[in-house]
Design a protein around this motif. Structure first.
Motif, PDB file in Angstrom:
ATOM      1  N   ASP A   1       0.850  -1.197   0.000  1.00 56.98           N
ATOM      2  CA  ASP A   1       0.000   0.000   0.000  1.00 56.98           C
ATOM      3  C   ASP A   1       0.889   1.251   0.000  1.00 56.98           C
ATOM      4  OD1 ASP A   1       0.842  -0.556   2.600  1.00 56.98           O
ATOM      5  OD2 ASP A   1      -1.118  -0.348   3.530  1.00 56.98           O
ATOM      6  N   SER A   2       1.722   1.358   1.042  1.00 57.26           N
ATOM      7  CA  SER A   2       2.652   2.487   1.147  1.00 57.26           C
ATOM      8  C   SER A   2       3.876   1.974   1.906  1.00 57.26           C
ATOM      9  CB  SER A   2       1.989   3.626   1.923  1.00 57.26           C
ATOM     10  OG  SER A   2       2.943   4.391   2.627  1.00 57.26           O
ATOM     11  N   THR A   3       5.048   2.242   1.402  1.00 53.78           N
ATOM     12  CA  THR A   3       6.252   1.770   2.115  1.00 53.78           C
ATOM     13  C   THR A   3       6.336   2.420   3.496  1.00 53.78           C
ATOM     14  OG1 THR A   3       7.600   3.462   1.024  1.00 53.78           O
ATOM     15  CG2 THR A   3       7.583   1.255   0.010  1.00 53.78           C
TER      16      THR A   3
ATOM     17  N   PHE B   1       5.823  -0.957  -6.636  1.00 53.31           N
ATOM     18  CA  PHE B   1       4.547  -0.268  -6.855  1.00 53.31           C
ATOM     19  C   PHE B   1       3.854  -0.034  -5.524  1.00 53.31           C
ATOM     20  CE2 PHE B   1      -0.061  -0.349  -8.077  1.00 53.31           C
ATOM     21  CZ  PHE B   1      -0.040   0.844  -8.797  1.00 53.31           C
ATOM     22  N   GLN B   2       3.222   1.127  -5.395  1.00 52.93           N
ATOM     23  CA  GLN B   2       2.420   1.421  -4.203  1.00 52.93           C
ATOM     24  C   GLN B   2       0.967   1.628  -4.640  1.00 52.93           C
ATOM     25  OE1 GLN B   2       5.142   3.808  -1.070  1.00 52.93           O
ATOM     26  NE2 GLN B   2       4.540   5.017  -2.816  1.00 52.93           N
ATOM     27  N   THR B   3       0.051   0.989  -3.928  1.00 51.20           N
ATOM     28  CA  THR B   3      -1.362   1.196  -4.258  1.00 51.20           C
ATOM     29  C   THR B   3      -1.915   2.432  -3.549  1.00 51.20           C
ATOM     30  OG1 THR B   3      -1.962  -0.289  -2.459  1.00 51.20           O
ATOM     31  CG2 THR B   3      -1.836  -1.255  -4.676  1.00 51.20           C
TER      32      THR B   3
ATOM     33  N   GLY C   1       0.302   5.216  -2.232  1.00 54.49           N
ATOM     34  CA  GLY C   1       1.467   6.046  -1.910  1.00 54.49           C
ATOM     35  C   GLY C   1       1.011   7.379  -1.350  1.00 54.49           C
ATOM     36  N   ARG C   2       1.661   7.815  -0.316  1.00 54.80           N
ATOM     37  CA  ARG C   2       1.208   9.019   0.393  1.00 54.80           C
ATOM     38  C   ARG C   2       2.188  10.173   0.272  1.00 54.80           C
ATOM     39  NH1 ARG C   2       1.157   8.490   5.548  1.00 54.80           N
ATOM     40  NH2 ARG C   2       2.068   6.420   5.813  1.00 54.80           N
ATOM     41  N   GLY C   3       1.642  11.384   0.095  1.00 53.52           N
ATOM     42  CA  GLY C   3       2.418  12.605   0.218  1.00 53.52           C
ATOM     43  C   GLY C   3       2.145  13.210   1.581  1.00 53.52           C
TER      44      GLY C   3
ATOM     45  N   GLU D   1      -2.100  14.354   3.671  1.00 51.66           N
ATOM     46  CA  GLU D   1      -3.123  13.494   3.032  1.00 51.66           C
ATOM     47  C   GLU D   1      -3.073  13.540   1.510  1.00 51.66           C
ATOM     48  OE1 GLU D   1      -5.026  11.699   5.280  1.00 51.66           O
ATOM     49  OE2 GLU D   1      -3.883  12.757   6.806  1.00 51.66           O
ATOM     50  N   ARG D   2      -2.026  14.098   0.933  1.00 55.00           N
ATOM     51  CA  ARG D   2      -1.942  14.079  -0.527  1.00 55.00           C
ATOM     52  C   ARG D   2      -1.411  12.717  -0.976  1.00 55.00           C
ATOM     53  NH1 ARG D   2      -0.093  20.147  -0.106  1.00 55.00           N
ATOM     54  NH2 ARG D   2       1.841  19.225   0.617  1.00 55.00           N
ATOM     55  N   SER D   3      -1.533  12.443  -2.271  1.00 56.47           N
ATOM     56  CA  SER D   3      -1.087  11.119  -2.702  1.00 56.47           C
ATOM     57  C   SER D   3       0.178  11.223  -3.549  1.00 56.47           C
ATOM     58  CB  SER D   3      -2.198  10.402  -3.468  1.00 56.47           C
ATOM     59  OG  SER D   3      -2.543  11.143  -4.600  1.00 56.47           O
ATOM     60  N   TRP D   4       0.890  10.105  -3.602  1.00 54.44           N
ATOM     61  CA  TRP D   4       2.100  10.002  -4.431  1.00 54.44           C
ATOM     62  C   TRP D   4       1.862   8.860  -5.405  1.00 54.44           C
ATOM     63  CZ3 TRP D   4       6.062  13.227  -4.987  1.00 54.44           C
ATOM     64  CH2 TRP D   4       7.163  12.794  -5.725  1.00 54.44           C
ATOM     65  N   THR D   5       1.895   9.150  -6.676  1.00 57.88           N
ATOM     66  CA  THR D   5       1.576   8.116  -7.655  1.00 57.88           C
ATOM     67  C   THR D   5       2.759   7.899  -8.592  1.00 57.88           C
ATOM     68  OG1 THR D   5       0.552   9.791  -9.063  1.00 57.88           O
ATOM     69  CG2 THR D   5      -0.917   8.530  -7.647  1.00 57.88           C
ATOM     70  N   ALA D   6       2.962   6.640  -8.949  1.00 60.98           N
ATOM     71  CA  ALA D   6       4.056   6.306  -9.868  1.00 60.98           C
ATOM     72  C   ALA D   6       3.733   4.971 -10.527  1.00 60.98           C
ATOM     73  CB  ALA D   6       5.373   6.203  -9.094  1.00 60.98           C
TER      74      ALA D   6
ATOM     75  N   ALA E   1      10.298  21.731 -11.874  1.00 59.98           N
ATOM     76  CA  ALA E   1       9.652  20.413 -11.966  1.00 59.98           C
ATOM     77  C   ALA E   1      10.135  19.511 -10.829  1.00 59.98           C
ATOM     78  CB  ALA E   1       9.956  19.766 -13.307  1.00 59.98           C
ATOM     79  N   LYS E   2       9.181  18.847 -10.183  1.00 63.94           N
ATOM     80  CA  LYS E   2       9.520  18.014  -9.022  1.00 63.94           C
ATOM     81  C   LYS E   2       9.963  16.633  -9.497  1.00 63.94           C
ATOM     82  CE  LYS E   2       7.207  16.620  -4.722  1.00 63.94           C
ATOM     83  NZ  LYS E   2       6.342  17.165  -3.670  1.00 63.94           N
ATOM     84  N   ILE E   3      11.118  16.212  -9.018  1.00 60.90           N
ATOM     85  CA  ILE E   3      11.627  14.895  -9.409  1.00 60.90           C
ATOM     86  C   ILE E   3      11.564  13.918  -8.230  1.00 60.90           C
ATOM     87  CG2 ILE E   3      14.093  15.348  -8.925  1.00 60.90           C
ATOM     88  CD1 ILE E   3      14.638  13.926 -11.665  1.00 60.90           C
TER      89      ILE E   3
ATOM     90  N   VAL F   1      11.460   8.830  -5.854  1.00 59.50           N
ATOM     91  CA  VAL F   1      12.283   9.495  -6.877  1.00 59.50           C
ATOM     92  C   VAL F   1      11.841   8.987  -8.243  1.00 59.50           C
ATOM     93  CG1 VAL F   1      14.625   9.985  -7.711  1.00 59.50           C
ATOM     94  CG2 VAL F   1      14.265   9.470  -5.271  1.00 59.50           C
ATOM     95  N   ASN F   2      11.434   9.894  -9.119  1.00 59.12           N
ATOM     96  CA  ASN F   2      10.998   9.493 -10.458  1.00 59.12           C
ATOM     97  C   ASN F   2      12.211   9.135 -11.306  1.00 59.12           C
ATOM     98  OD1 ASN F   2       8.388  10.229  -9.701  1.00 59.12           O
ATOM     99  ND2 ASN F   2       8.649  12.319 -10.472  1.00 59.12           N
ATOM    100  N   LEU F   3      12.282   7.869 -11.711  1.00 53.38           N
ATOM    101  CA  LEU F   3      13.453   7.435 -12.476  1.00 53.38           C
ATOM    102  C   LEU F   3      13.159   7.395 -13.974  1.00 53.38           C
ATOM    103  CD1 LEU F   3      14.777   4.695 -10.031  1.00 53.38           C
ATOM    104  CD2 LEU F   3      15.644   7.015 -10.380  1.00 53.38           C
TER     105      LEU F   3
END
Ligand code: BT5
Length: 248
Positions: free
Chosen positions: A15-17, A39-41, A43-45, A48-53, A110-112, A133-135
């Motif tokens: 779900d989230s590391t 993969f995270q189903t 991912g949290r920012g 309460e924001r989300s982190w998607t990849a 731009a956020k990496i 980190v966006n690879l």
């Protein structure tokens, strides 16, 4: 301080590391426990924001630190992880992102990469520091984001970045535990694109505008607001230079 022993767990999906590692921390996992996932189903920012990849596109990892072992200064501790990620990117592919306070890694506007630090309850202070980190793929289309592949055309793997990042983190944690804390703080200040900028700070009590003038001893952002220095421990920062240049 003895060097931390890194204990690395790899998961195909979670779900989230951060959530996974916080549960392990409550069950007694030692400092130095690390998890990364393809993969995270959920991912949290922050806030309460989300982190998607997309699957396999990023480093998605969390690191368990016990500040009494390494430092009693959470903001500089988290900054150490951001600086370690930056140092690892420099070594692996020559990309040197700026930091945006508190801990975003940016290439231009731009956020990496982003970091999420969470305190886990317990007898001793325990912090889970998560970083994405966006690879090979950038983030969601509605946000200004980029990836290592997009910036420098290099395919860095998550395991390679994690290995070098932990080496870089070791160096900074040793500094934080000894007489090198100022060195970490200086590196943080020099990496922060926020310093010197006109900023808008969105914080618990509202919104403040002013010029960011520095970082205090504990890593708080100091902003000159109507001639008075105000230190912010948390909040979202918008660099106004770009907005103003658009306005005219
Ligand atoms: C952050 O929050 O930047 C912290 C992100 C931490 C993610 C890691 S991944 C491993 C670990 N496990 C977790 O569950 N989380 C951590 P914040 O400053 O609130 O930024 C969130 C915002 O960034 C979102 O609202 C989007 O606009 C944007 N965003 C989402 N995914 C992104 C991505 N892949 N790349 C760039 N920006 C993204």
């Amino acid at each position: 301080m003895d060097q931390i022993i890194w204990r690395i767990n790899h998961l195909a999906q979670v779900d989230s590391t951060n959530t996974w590692l916080a549960e392990r921390a409550r069950a007694g996992a030692p400092a130095g426990t690390v998890v990364y996932a393809d993969f995270q189903t959920q991912g949290r920012g922050r806030l309460e924001r989300s982190w998607t990849a997309p699957s396999g596109s990023s480093l998605l990892c969390s690191i368990l630190l016990k500040p009494d072992d390494v430092a009693d200064d959470p903001q500089l501790l988290v900054a150490s992880v951001a600086l370690a990620a930056r140092g690892a990117l420099v070594r692996l592919c020559g990309l040197r992102p700026d930091l945006k306070w508190p801990n975003d890694l940016m290439v231009g506007d731009a956020k990496i990469a982003g970091l999420l630090a969470e305190l886990v309850g317990g007898d001793s202070p325990t912090v889970v520091v998560g970083i994405g980190v966006n690879l090979i793929a950038a983030g969601p289309a509605q946000a200004r984001t980029t990836s290592v592949l997009q910036e420098v055309g290099v395919r860095v793997t998550s395991s390679a970045l994690l290995d070098i990042m932990l080496e870089e983190l070791d160096i900074r944690l040793v500094r934080m535990a000894g007489f090198g804390r100022d060195t970490v703080r200086e590196e943080y200040v020099s990496a922060l694109a926020t310093i010197g900028q006109l900023v808008r700070v969105e914080h618990h009590h509202g919104v403040s505008r002013g010029r960011a003038t520095g970082i205090d001893a504990t890593g708080r952002l100091v902003v000159s607001v109507d001639g008075v220095d105000v230190a912010f421990a948390s909040g979202d920062v918008v660099h106004l230079r770009l907005e103003e240049s658009v306005i005219g």
